[in-house]
Design an enzyme around this catalytic site. Structure first.
Site, short mmCIF file in Angstrom:
data_model
loop_
_atom_site.label_atom_id
_atom_site.label_comp_id
_atom_site.label_asym_id
_atom_site.label_seq_id
_atom_site.Cartn_x
_atom_site.Cartn_y
_atom_site.Cartn_z
CD GLU A 35 14.02 152.56 166.38
OE1 GLU A 35 15.16 152.09 166.19
OE2 GLU A 35 13.23 152.75 165.42
CB THR A 42 14.75 144.95 160.32
OG1 THR A 42 14.77 146.29 159.83
CG2 THR A 42 14.13 144.04 159.28
CB CYS A 43 16.39 141.29 163.73
SG CYS A 43 16.47 139.66 164.48
CB CYS A 48 15.17 137.39 162.05
SG CYS A 48 16.33 138.51 161.31
CE LYS A 51 12.69 134.28 158.78
NZ LYS A 51 13.66 135.02 158.01
CE1 TYR A 99 16.26 142.09 171.40
CE2 TYR A 99 17.50 143.89 170.43
CZ TYR A 99 17.22 142.55 170.51
OH TYR A 99 17.90 141.67 169.73
N GLY A 261 13.73 143.42 147.23
CA GLY A 261 14.96 144.02 147.76
C GLY A 261 14.69 145.09 148.79
CD GLU A 440 24.16 109.09 159.13
OE1 GLU A 440 25.09 108.40 159.54
OE2 GLU A 440 22.96 108.75 159.20
P1 NDP Z 1 17.04 140.11 147.74
O1 NDP Z 1 17.97 141.13 147.25
O2 NDP Z 1 17.53 138.86 148.38
O3 NDP Z 1 16.06 139.68 146.56
C1 NDP Z 1 15.34 140.62 145.81
C2 NDP Z 1 14.62 139.88 144.71
O4 NDP Z 1 13.76 140.76 144.02
C3 NDP Z 1 15.58 139.30 143.68
O5 NDP Z 1 15.05 138.05 143.27
C4 NDP Z 1 15.52 140.33 142.56
O6 NDP Z 1 15.76 139.79 141.30
C5 NDP Z 1 14.08 140.77 142.64
N1 NDP Z 1 13.88 142.13 142.14
C6 NDP Z 1 14.59 143.23 142.45
N2 NDP Z 1 14.09 144.31 141.82
C7 NDP Z 1 13.04 143.88 141.10
C8 NDP Z 1 12.12 144.51 140.23
N3 NDP Z 1 12.18 145.81 139.98
N4 NDP Z 1 11.18 143.76 139.64
C9 NDP Z 1 11.12 142.42 139.88
N5 NDP Z 1 11.95 141.76 140.69
C10 NDP Z 1 12.91 142.49 141.30
O7 NDP Z 1 16.06 140.92 148.71
P2 NDP Z 1 15.05 140.50 149.81
O8 NDP Z 1 14.08 141.61 149.81
O9 NDP Z 1 14.52 139.11 149.62
O10 NDP Z 1 15.93 140.49 151.12
C11 NDP Z 1 16.79 141.58 151.42
C12 NDP Z 1 17.98 141.13 152.22
O11 NDP Z 1 17.58 140.87 153.55
C13 NDP Z 1 18.61 139.84 151.75
O12 NDP Z 1 19.55 140.01 150.74
C14 NDP Z 1 19.24 139.31 153.00
O13 NDP Z 1 20.52 139.86 153.12
C15 NDP Z 1 18.32 139.82 154.08
N6 NDP Z 1 17.42 138.77 154.56
C16 NDP Z 1 17.94 137.67 155.17
C17 NDP Z 1 17.12 136.66 155.62
C18 NDP Z 1 17.71 135.47 156.27
O14 NDP Z 1 18.85 135.52 156.70
N7 NDP Z 1 16.98 134.36 156.36
C19 NDP Z 1 15.67 136.73 155.48
C20 NDP Z 1 15.23 137.93 154.81
C21 NDP Z 1 16.08 138.89 154.38
P3 NDP Z 1 17.24 139.59 140.69
O15 NDP Z 1 17.77 138.35 141.32
O16 NDP Z 1 17.00 139.45 139.22
O17 NDP Z 1 18.01 140.83 141.04
#
Ligand code: NDP
Length: 458
Positions: A35, A42-43, A48, A51, A99, A261, A440
Site C-alpha cells: 500500500e 477509499t472506503c 464510504c 462520508k 485494518y 466520476g 410496510e
Molecule cells: P458517477 O459516475 O456516479 O457520476 C459522475 C457525474 O459527473 C455524472 O453526473 C456525470 O454526468 C458527471 N460528469 C462526468 N464528467 C463530467 C464533465 N466533464 N463535466 C460535467 N459533469 C461531468 O461518479 P461519482 O464520482 O459520483 O462516483 C463514482 C462511483 O463511486 C459511483 O459510480 C459509485 O459506483 C461509487 N460510489 C458509490 C457510493 C455509494 O454506494 N453510496 C458513494 C460514492 C461513490 P453524466 O450523467 O452526464 O455522465
C-alpha cells in the site's frame, strides 16, 4: 525451497485487496499486501465511512428544528466543523489501525510503498523486488476532473474531507452518487449549496421516478440544483472563487467541488509492459474469475470498473481467494446488486429500473406510493417518501425495488434478499407489514399504477 517469496502479492490495501489477502492467508497462503497510502483504501480513508459520518452530522440541523414540534427546545444549536472533522479523523485513524491489525493477525506481510510490476512474477517496491506466484491488482480508482481553465482552484471529495473551514457558499459539479451525497452534507451543515448538472436530470441510470423525486426533495431541503448547467471557467478572487457557466452566468462561492466520476488506478504500475490488457476506459480487463490477460495476474474492485461499490470489491476479493486457495471455486454474481445514495433524502435501489425492465421484459406492472412519513405529520416538514416496485407481468416476479426517503438503504437491504431469491408480487403481498413504518408499503401496495393518459383513454 519455495520458488517465490510469496504465494500471493496484492497491490492495494483497500476493501478488495485486504479481504483477498486475509482469506488467502487464512487458507495457508504466504501473502504480502503493498500500500502506498493508508491501509483501508477509499472506503475507509476517503469514501464510504467518513462520508457516512458527515451525512449523520449533517442531519442534526433538521433534527433540532423538527424536535420543536415534539416539545423539545434548546438554546439555538450551533455547529462546529472542526469538531466534526477531528472526531471523524479519530474514527478513521482507529479503523486504519484495525485494518492493519487484521492483516497482522492473519499473517499477511504489509509492504509500504508504491508497487511496480517488473514481470509477471516480480513486483518492485522502492529498491526491493518481490517474487510471487500470483499477483492481485486491487488499486482502486481516483476522482477525475474535467480540464477547464482554473480547475486547480477546485477540490474533489478527497479534499472535502479535510477542509479547514466549512465553506459558506459551495458549488458541487456533477449529478452522480458523490455529487448528490455532498450536496446533502454541505446543505445540511448550513452552507449555501448549489449543484450543477450538465444533463436533464440527476442520477443518470437510476429509475426516472427516483431521479425526479430526489431532485424535487433535495430542492425542498434547500439545495439549489441547476440542471442543464456546466462550468466554463473558474477564477480565484479576493473573496473566494468565481465560476463562469456555459450560458455566461456567474456564481461566486467559497469552494467548488467536482464529483465528475472516478478513473481506475492503472497508470505507472507496469501493467502494459507485462501484457495486462486494459479496456477502453483504462480499467483492467478481467473475466468472471477476475483473471486478467496474464494467467497468474488477477484484479478486483474499482480498478476493474465493474460495479464500483465496496461490498462488490469485498465479494470479488473473497471469490478470488476462495477459488485459488480455498476448497470451492466461486464466481461473484454481479446480478441484483443493491446500492444506495446517501443524499438527503437517501435513495436505495435493487434490480431493474422501470425503463430497463420494459426494454428487457416488455410487459411489466408498476406499483408506487408516495406519502409524508408519520414523523412529519407533527413537524409539518414538506418531506415525502417514494416507494416503487417493478414487476414482470408474465412471471409476476419483483424485478426492481426503489425507495427515496429516510432509511432507504436499511429498508432495501432486506428487500434485496427477496428480489435476489426471485420473490413474486403475491409473496410480497403475503408478507405482513410492520406498522407503522414507511417500509410496510412495500408489502401493502395493491393497485397497479396506470399512466394518467392510459387511465383517461380507458
Ligand atoms: P458517477 O459516475 O456516479 O457520476 C459522475 C457525474 O459527473 C455524472 O453526473 C456525470 O454526468 C458527471 N460528469 C462526468 N464528467 C463530467 C464533465 N466533464 N463535466 C460535467 N459533469 C461531468 O461518479 P461519482 O464520482 O459520483 O462516483 C463514482 C462511483 O463511486 C459511483 O459510480 C459509485 O459506483 C461509487 N460510489 C458509490 C457510493 C455509494 O454506494 N453510496 C458513494 C460514492 C461513490 P453524466 O450523467 O452526464 O455522465
Amino acid at each position: 525451497m519455495a520458488k517465490y517469496d510469496f504465494d500471493l502479492f496484492v497491490i492495494g490495501a483497500g476493501s478488495g485487496g485486504v479481504r483477498a489477502s486475509r482469506v488467502a492467508a487464512n487458507y495457508g497462503a504466504r501473502v504480502a499486501v503493498c500500500e502506498e497510502s493508508r491501509v483501508g483504501g477509499t472506503c475507509v480513508i476517503r469514501g464510504c465511512i467518513p462520508k457516512k459520518l458527515l451525512v449523520y452530522g449533517a442531519h442534526y440541523g433538521e433534527d433540532f428544528a423538527d424536535a420543536l414540534a415534539y416539545g423539545w427546545s434548546a438554546a439555538g444549536p450551533r455547529f462546529d466543523w472542526g469538531t466534526l472533522i477531528s472526531n471523524k479523523d479519530k474514527e478513521i485513524d482507529r479503523l486504519n489501525r484495525v485494518y492493519i491489525g487484521l492483516l497482522r493477525d492473519a499473517g499477511v506481510q504489509l509492504v509500504q510503498g508504491r508497487a511496480v510490476l517488473r514481470d509477471a512474477h516480480t513486483v518492485v517496491v522502492g529498491d526491493r523486488a518481490y517474487g510471487a506466484e500470483t499477483i492481485l491488482i486491487a488499486t482502486g480508482a481516483r476522482p477525475v476532473r474535467p480540464s477547464l481553465p482554473g480547475i486547480e482552484h477546485s477540490i474533489t471529495s478527497d479534499e472535502a474531507f479535510h477542509l479547514a473551514d466549512l465553506p459558506r457558499r459551495v458549488v458541487i459539479v456533477g449529478g452522480g452518487y458523490i455529487a448528490c451525497e455532498f450536496a446533502g452534507i454541505f446543505n445540511g451543515l448550513g452552507a449555501h449549496t448549489t449543484q450543477l448538472y450538465r444533463g436533464t436530470q440527476i442520477l443518470r441510470g437510476f429509475d426516472d421516478d427516483v431521479r425526479t423525486f430526489l431532485c424535487r426533495e433535495m430542492r425542498r431541503h434547500g439545495v439549489d440544483i441547476r440542471l442543464d448547467h456546466d462550468v466554463r471557467r473558474i477564477e480565484r478572487t479576493a473573496a473566494g472563487v468565481e465560476l463562469t457557466l456555459l450560458d455566461g452566468s456567474q456564481i461566486a462561492c467559497d469552494a467548488i467541488m467536482f464529483a465528475t466520476g472516478r478513473a481506475p488506478n492503472t497508470k505507472g504500475l507496469g501493467l502494459e509492459a507485462v501484457g495486462v490488457a486494459l479496456d477502453a476506459k483504462g480499467a483492467v480487463a478481467v473475466d468472471a474469475w477476475s483473471r486478467t490477460s496474464v494467467p497468474n495476474i488477477y484484479a478486483v474492485g474499482d480498478v476493474t470498473n465493474r460495479i464500483n461499490l465496496t461490498p462488490v470489491a469485498l465479494n470479488e476479493g473473497l471469490c478470488f481467494a476462495e477459488t485459488l486457495y480455498g476448497p470451492t471455486p466461486r464466481q461473484m454474481d454481479h446480478a441484483n446488486v443493491p446500492s444506495a445514495v446517501f443524499s438527503n433524502p437517501s435513495v436505495a435501489t435493487v434490480g431493474l429500473t422501470e425503463a430497463a425492465a420494459r426494454r428487457a421484459l416488455g410487459a411489466i406492472d408498476i406499483y408506487k406510493s408516495t406519502f409524508r412519513p408519520l414523523r412529519h405529520t407533527l413537524t409539518g416538514r414538506d418531506s415525502f417518501v417514494l416507494l416503487k416496485l417493478v414487476v414482470d407481468a408474465t412471471s409476476q416476479r419483483v424485478v426492481g425495488a426503489h425507495m427515496v426517503g429516510p432509511e432507504a438503504a436499511e429498508t432495501i437491504q432486506g428487500i434485496a434478499i427477496a428480489v435476489k431469491l426471485g420473490a413474486t408480487k403475491a409473496q410480497f403481498d403475503a408478507t405482513v407489514g410492520i406498522h407503522p413504518t414507511a417500509a410496510e408499503e412495500f408489502v401493502t401496495m395493491r393497485t397497479k399504477f396506470v399512466e394518467p393518459e392510459a387511465r383517461a383513454a380507458e
